[in-house]
Enzyme design. Structure first.
Site, PDB file in Angstrom:
ATOM      1  N   ARG A 185      35.641  -5.809 -16.773  1.00  0.00           N
ATOM      2  CA  ARG A 185      36.656  -5.173 -15.884  1.00  0.00           C
ATOM      3  C   ARG A 185      37.427  -6.047 -15.056  1.00  0.00           C
ATOM      4  O   ARG A 185      38.750  -5.902 -15.178  1.00  0.00           O
ATOM      5  CB  ARG A 185      36.287  -3.854 -15.428  1.00  0.00           C
ATOM      6  CG  ARG A 185      35.644  -2.917 -16.081  1.00  0.00           C
ATOM      7  CD  ARG A 185      34.858  -1.643 -15.570  1.00  0.00           C
ATOM      8  NE  ARG A 185      34.633  -0.592 -16.298  1.00  0.00           N
ATOM      9  CZ  ARG A 185      33.576  -0.557 -17.648  1.00  0.00           C
ATOM     10  NH1 ARG A 185      32.818  -1.544 -17.569  1.00  0.00           N
ATOM     11  NH2 ARG A 185      33.479   0.661 -18.005  1.00  0.00           N
ATOM     12  N   ARG A 223      18.900  -6.405 -26.044  1.00  0.00           N
ATOM     13  CA  ARG A 223      18.058  -5.827 -25.281  1.00  0.00           C
ATOM     14  C   ARG A 223      16.629  -5.523 -25.761  1.00  0.00           C
ATOM     15  O   ARG A 223      15.868  -5.602 -25.210  1.00  0.00           O
ATOM     16  CB  ARG A 223      18.757  -4.513 -24.585  1.00  0.00           C
ATOM     17  CG  ARG A 223      19.921  -4.763 -23.913  1.00  0.00           C
ATOM     18  CD  ARG A 223      20.223  -3.782 -22.924  1.00  0.00           C
ATOM     19  NE  ARG A 223      21.832  -3.817 -22.477  1.00  0.00           N
ATOM     20  CZ  ARG A 223      22.163  -4.592 -21.802  1.00  0.00           C
ATOM     21  NH1 ARG A 223      21.588  -5.609 -20.848  1.00  0.00           N
ATOM     22  NH2 ARG A 223      23.364  -4.635 -21.438  1.00  0.00           N
ATOM     23  N   GLN A 275      32.510   3.963 -21.665  1.00  0.00           N
ATOM     24  CA  GLN A 275      33.317   3.240 -22.279  1.00  0.00           C
ATOM     25  C   GLN A 275      34.747   4.371 -22.532  1.00  0.00           C
ATOM     26  O   GLN A 275      35.892   3.746 -22.644  1.00  0.00           O
ATOM     27  CB  GLN A 275      32.788   2.638 -23.405  1.00  0.00           C
ATOM     28  CG  GLN A 275      31.856   1.441 -23.178  1.00  0.00           C
ATOM     29  CD  GLN A 275      31.118   1.288 -24.298  1.00  0.00           C
ATOM     30  OE1 GLN A 275      31.249   1.486 -25.563  1.00  0.00           O
ATOM     31  NE2 GLN A 275      30.412  -0.177 -24.122  1.00  0.00           N
ATOM     32  N   SER A 330      29.390  -4.984 -17.376  1.00  0.00           N
ATOM     33  CA  SER A 330      30.500  -4.056 -17.178  1.00  0.00           C
ATOM     34  C   SER A 330      31.395  -4.286 -16.215  1.00  0.00           C
ATOM     35  O   SER A 330      32.962  -4.304 -16.513  1.00  0.00           O
ATOM     36  CB  SER A 330      29.735  -2.593 -16.801  1.00  0.00           C
ATOM     37  OG  SER A 330      29.014  -1.956 -17.821  1.00  0.00           O
ATOM     38  N   ASP A 360      21.344   1.786 -20.666  1.00  0.00           N
ATOM     39  CA  ASP A 360      21.020   0.385 -21.299  1.00  0.00           C
ATOM     40  C   ASP A 360      19.619  -0.234 -21.107  1.00  0.00           C
ATOM     41  O   ASP A 360      19.141  -1.060 -21.513  1.00  0.00           O
ATOM     42  CB  ASP A 360      21.944  -0.548 -20.578  1.00  0.00           C
ATOM     43  CG  ASP A 360      23.350  -0.174 -21.245  1.00  0.00           C
ATOM     44  OD1 ASP A 360      23.450   0.216 -22.367  1.00  0.00           O
ATOM     45  OD2 ASP A 360      24.470  -0.750 -20.566  1.00  0.00           O
ATOM     46  N   LYS A 388      24.129   2.138 -30.250  1.00  0.00           N
ATOM     47  CA  LYS A 388      24.248   1.118 -29.287  1.00  0.00           C
ATOM     48  C   LYS A 388      24.254  -0.295 -30.409  1.00  0.00           C
ATOM     49  O   LYS A 388      24.378  -0.030 -31.428  1.00  0.00           O
ATOM     50  CB  LYS A 388      22.819   0.820 -28.411  1.00  0.00           C
ATOM     51  CG  LYS A 388      23.083   1.778 -27.329  1.00  0.00           C
ATOM     52  CD  LYS A 388      24.385   1.889 -26.431  1.00  0.00           C
ATOM     53  CE  LYS A 388      24.628   3.115 -25.730  1.00  0.00           C
ATOM     54  NZ  LYS A 388      25.632   3.133 -24.713  1.00  0.00           N
TER      55      LYS A 388
HETATM   56  C1  S3P Z   1      29.371   0.185 -20.673  1.00  0.00           C
HETATM   57  C2  S3P Z   1      28.926   1.674 -20.777  1.00  0.00           C
HETATM   58  C3  S3P Z   1      27.821   2.132 -21.749  1.00  0.00           C
HETATM   59  C4  S3P Z   1      26.858   1.037 -21.714  1.00  0.00           C
HETATM   60  C5  S3P Z   1      27.387  -0.304 -22.200  1.00  0.00           C
HETATM   61  C6  S3P Z   1      28.347  -0.738 -21.249  1.00  0.00           C
HETATM   62  C7  S3P Z   1      30.472   0.169 -19.820  1.00  0.00           C
HETATM   63  O1  S3P Z   1      28.250   2.542 -23.094  1.00  0.00           O
HETATM   64  O2  S3P Z   1      25.991   1.383 -22.911  1.00  0.00           O
HETATM   65  O3  S3P Z   1      26.370  -1.194 -22.267  1.00  0.00           O
HETATM   66  O4  S3P Z   1      30.774  -0.961 -19.287  1.00  0.00           O
HETATM   67  O5  S3P Z   1      31.474   1.211 -19.642  1.00  0.00           O
HETATM   68  P1  S3P Z   1      28.621   3.874 -23.359  1.00  0.00           P
HETATM   69  O6  S3P Z   1      29.908   4.261 -22.440  1.00  0.00           O
HETATM   70  O7  S3P Z   1      29.054   3.925 -24.851  1.00  0.00           O
HETATM   71  O8  S3P Z   1      27.572   4.857 -22.853  1.00  0.00           O
END
Ligand code: S3P
Length: 759
Positions: free
Chosen positions: A342, A709, A485, A338, A631, A658
């Site tokens: 970013r 995963r 997200q 993540s 996750d 997912k």
């Molecule tokens: C993430 C948010 C999560 C997560 C994904 C990464 C992110 O998803 O499952 O692996 O980096 O913002 P969701 O926002 O759909 O929950």
């Protein structure tokens, strides 16, 4: 077969060399003329070529003079060298009966403007029945003897009709090439000549020049004895037909000179860097080029740009995890996915230079990185997790030349949607088969409320088309699901929006976007469950140290937690409070898990996680922990299968959207191992073995469904299985955890990888 669409009764090929001969061979292979209807004629100044063409069965008849052959022809293909076109067209103009208005003429010349100008001169204007074209295919061989019926298969043929060209004539030429297996495109004459100057003419010029320069320096040609593969690869095309290439350079003079000027500037820059010992400059150039080359490969193959990953995907990578094993040592798992996404996104939009360390060199974050390169951002690296982003500011991105392909990465697609909705240019976002099934309405809908214009495929699925130049305005958005997200997408769009963009989350979700924005000097406010920012500010570059990914660490946390005798330290793991659900849940289950050496780096808390074996017990997972461990459930389900009693999870329907439906995938996999479980629409009950030694369940074969995963969770499960666990479709482990198998073996698991057949 496609040849069915070629309705010509007679095709005349003028110039029976490799290109013309291969066209005849391809038409024959497609069945043209097989039933006695449809003849291929050829005209060539060299009688022997005609004879050979007849002997080879490629043409029915031919001759050295055009006039007698033209009378019968319906379609004339000029396949002579570029500079011979004018004289051939003059002959053609004289020979063509005035009444033969349905004759279609086309050519195969490698440059178009010169041929068009010649045609205008000869015919007194561009005839409506002349469709200029260029098959992008060739060989270093020449002559009809080298004719290859496959030469055009899956190759591009560019046609350059003008508004005055007869559409029926264009269709007939399209049908001709389609029958040969080619993909037919259209562009203007000018564009064609520019594109070809860069992609074909310039490299040929360089290859000719390099070989000639070296050969002239070394009269006995000793040097070629020692020439390595690189020289061979680079100079292969210097063996091409000299006359043809002379003609091309004379004919496409202006476009070639322009691309040569660009090239010379690039070489001069590299020369300076070599002369001054400027390693950074060399590295930046080579890096850009090397990545662009890989990306080019991936575009051609419509898949990932990491060669190794590509091979694995084609071979359907399978893991085989032997039962049992130890878990001990000190390791550092790769960088947080993540935060890596970013770091590139905000890094690119900041002002200054953003230095990143600990960057995840996995497929997903590399896709984000490459997308910014496509939008004109210079990025060095990654080299062992170090990336330098030459930031361009909030308004410095350039329109990419094609769709941005983000592979398996949902985070990339959703965050990009927000970031790109406010740009001046249009973009298209595409992904792999798994991503193409995932819901994007959750970002497209609120972005539309902000004024964005977005098209999706049916059901709100990718690809996404974002229309540029839309003025965005801030909104207050109540998220229907707890999604970082979606929140991040809207905050990124909010940077470009008029006024405030406020997002309320039904439960806390990871806050890396907010933290990093603040680290880059952009004010983000929060009150309770709502965060907001005001558009129109600036981001100032700052260094980013990406901690190890707790989502990757989770597999090893669980590995140690279920394996008697285990003692493992995971170093420098991100322990942001919005991510530590897995720690809280494992501790509640009785795991011996301690946080050591806690500190903060670049706005994110990190620590070392020390975990030793202790018996686990089943629990009802607190719903407030669900978004904080979203996750990590595949790994946690394996912990549950080894605990005493039942573990119950609810309010986790998000797991169904997912990379796979993770509730279903894990329920099926656990059942295959004989673990008792019951699926619910929004969760699962898992009955643990309760054994504190020996095997907890059987072995078996698991389909990971291409979900990284799921694959890694079942590798961990093998530590307590009675037999091996074989897991199919594992290539996507490279999206988040490159080097997983090596690290698993290092701490004491026993995992091998190979193709499906080998396992
Ligand atoms: C993430 C948010 C999560 C997560 C994904 C990464 C992110 O998803 O499952 O692996 O980096 O913002 P969701 O926002 O759909 O929950």
């Amino acid at each position: 077969m496609a040849a069915g669409k070629v309705t010509e009764s007679r095709i005349l090929i003028v110039g029976l060399g490799l290109i013309g001969g291969s066209l005849a061979a391809a038409l024959r292979a497609a069945g043209y003329g097989a039933d006695g209807e449809g003849e291929i004629l050829a005209c060539d100044p060299d009688e022997r070529e005609i004879e050979r063409g007849i002997e080879m069965g490629l043409i029915d008849r031919g001759g050295t003079r055009l006039a007698p052959l033209v009378e019968d022809a319906g379609l004339v293909v000029l396949a002579v060298p570029v500079l011979a076109m004018e004289s051939v067209m003059t002959e053609l103009a004289e020979a063509l009966p005035q009444a033969a208005s349905d004759v279609v003429i086309t050519d195969v010349g490698s440059t178009k403007a010169a041929i068009r100008d010649a045609a205008v001169g000869v015919f007194g204007g561009l005839p409506a029945n002349l469709v200029l074209g260029h098959p992008i295919a060739g060989s270093e061989k020449s002559g009809v003897a080298a004719a290859n019926p496959e030469l055009y298969v899956r190759h591009k043929v560019i046609l350059t009709p003008t508004v005055d060209t007869d559409p029926v004539a264009v269709a007939r030429v399209q049908a001709l090439w389609a029958a040969c297996g080619a993909e037919v495109l259209e562009m203007t004459v000018e564009r064609h000549d520019q594109v070809l100057a860069r992609t074909s003419h310039l490299p040929h010029l360089l290859a000719f020049s390099l070989v000639d320069t070296l050969a002239r320096q070394d009269e006995r040609l000793e040097i070629f004895r020692y020439a390595a593969g690189g020289f061979r690869d680079f100079t292969r095309i210097a063996g091409s037909d000299p006359v043809m290439w002379r003609d091309i350079f004379l004919a496409n003079r202006e476009a070639v000179l322009a691309s040569l000027d660009d090239f010379e500037a690039g070489v001069a820059r590299l020369r300076r860097a070599v002369a001054h010992g400027d390693g950074d400059d060399l590295l930046a150039t080579f890096d850009r080029a090397s990545h662009a080359r890989h990306y080019f490969e991936s575009l051609l193959n419509q898949t990932s740009y990491q060669a190794e990953y590509q091979m694995q995907q084609q071979g359907k990578l399978t893991f085989r995890a032997s039962p049992g094993g130890r878990v001990a040592g000190r390791i550092r798992v790769p960088g947080d996915k993540s935060i890596s996404h970013r770091s590139i996104m905000l890094g690119a939009l900041a002002e200054g230079i953003t230095e990143i360390t600990g960057f995840l060199e996995g497929e997903d974050s590399l896709a984000t990185l490459q997308a910014f390169r496509e939008m004109g951002v210079a990025i060095e690296g990654p080299h062992q997790g170090r990336v330098t982003v030459h930031s361009v500011g909030l308004h410095g991105l350039k329109a990419p030349s094609g769709p941005l392909y983000v592979g398996n990465a949902g985070t990339a697609m959703r965050l990009f949607a927000g970031l790109l909705a406010g740009q001046a240019f249009d973009t298209e976002l595409t992904g792999d088969a798994s991503l193409t099934k995932r819901p994007m309405g959750r970002v497209a809908d609120p972005l539309r409320l902000m004024g964005a214009e977005i098209d999706t495929a049916e059901g709100g699925r990718p690809p996404l088309h974002l229309h540029g130049g839309k003025a965005l305005r801030g909104i207050t958005y109540d998220m229907p699901m707890a999604s970082a997200q979606v929140k991040s997408c809207l905050l990124l769009a909010g940077l470009y929006a008029e006024g405030e963009t406020r997002v309320r989350e039904p439960a806390p979700t990871r806050d890396h976007t907010e933290r990093m924005l603040q680290g880059f000097g952009y004010e983000v406010q929060r009150q309770g469950d709502t965060c907001w920012l005001r558009g129109g500010g600036r981001l100032t570059a700052a260094p980013i140290d990406v901690p190890a990914d707790i989502s990757s660490a989770a597999f090893f946390l669980v590995a140690a937690a279920i394996t008697p005798g285990a003692d493992l330290v995971l170093e420098h793991v991100g322990i942001n409070p919005t991510r530590i659900g897995v720690i809280n849940i494992l501790q509640q289950m009785g795991a011996d898990l301690r946080l050591e050496n806690e500190r903060e780096v670049g706005g994110e808390p990190v620590g070392d996680l020390h975990v030793r074996y202790a018996p686990l017990r089943g629990i009802d997972i607190p719903v407030d922990q669900v978004p904080l461990a979203i996750d990590e459930f595949p790994a946690l389900f394996v912990a549950a299968a080894n605990a005493t009693g039942t573990t119950r999870l609810r309010e986790a329907a998000e797991l169904r959207v997912k990379e796979s439906d993770r509730l279903q995938a894990m329920a099926d996999g656990l059942a295959a191992l004989g673990v008792d479980n019951r699926l619910h629409p929004d969760g699962i009950d898992i009955v643990g073995s309760g054994r504190s030694e020996g095997a907890s369940y059987a072995g078996g074969r698991i389909d990971s469904l291409g979900d990284h995963r799921i694959a890694m969770a079942f590798v961990v499960a093998s530590l307590r299985a009675s037999e091996a666990i074989v897991i199919d479709d594992c290539a996507n482990v490279a999206t988040s955890f490159p080097g997983f198998v090596e690290l698993a073996n290092k701490v004491g698991l026993s995992v091998s990888q190979g193709s499906e057949e080998e396992a």
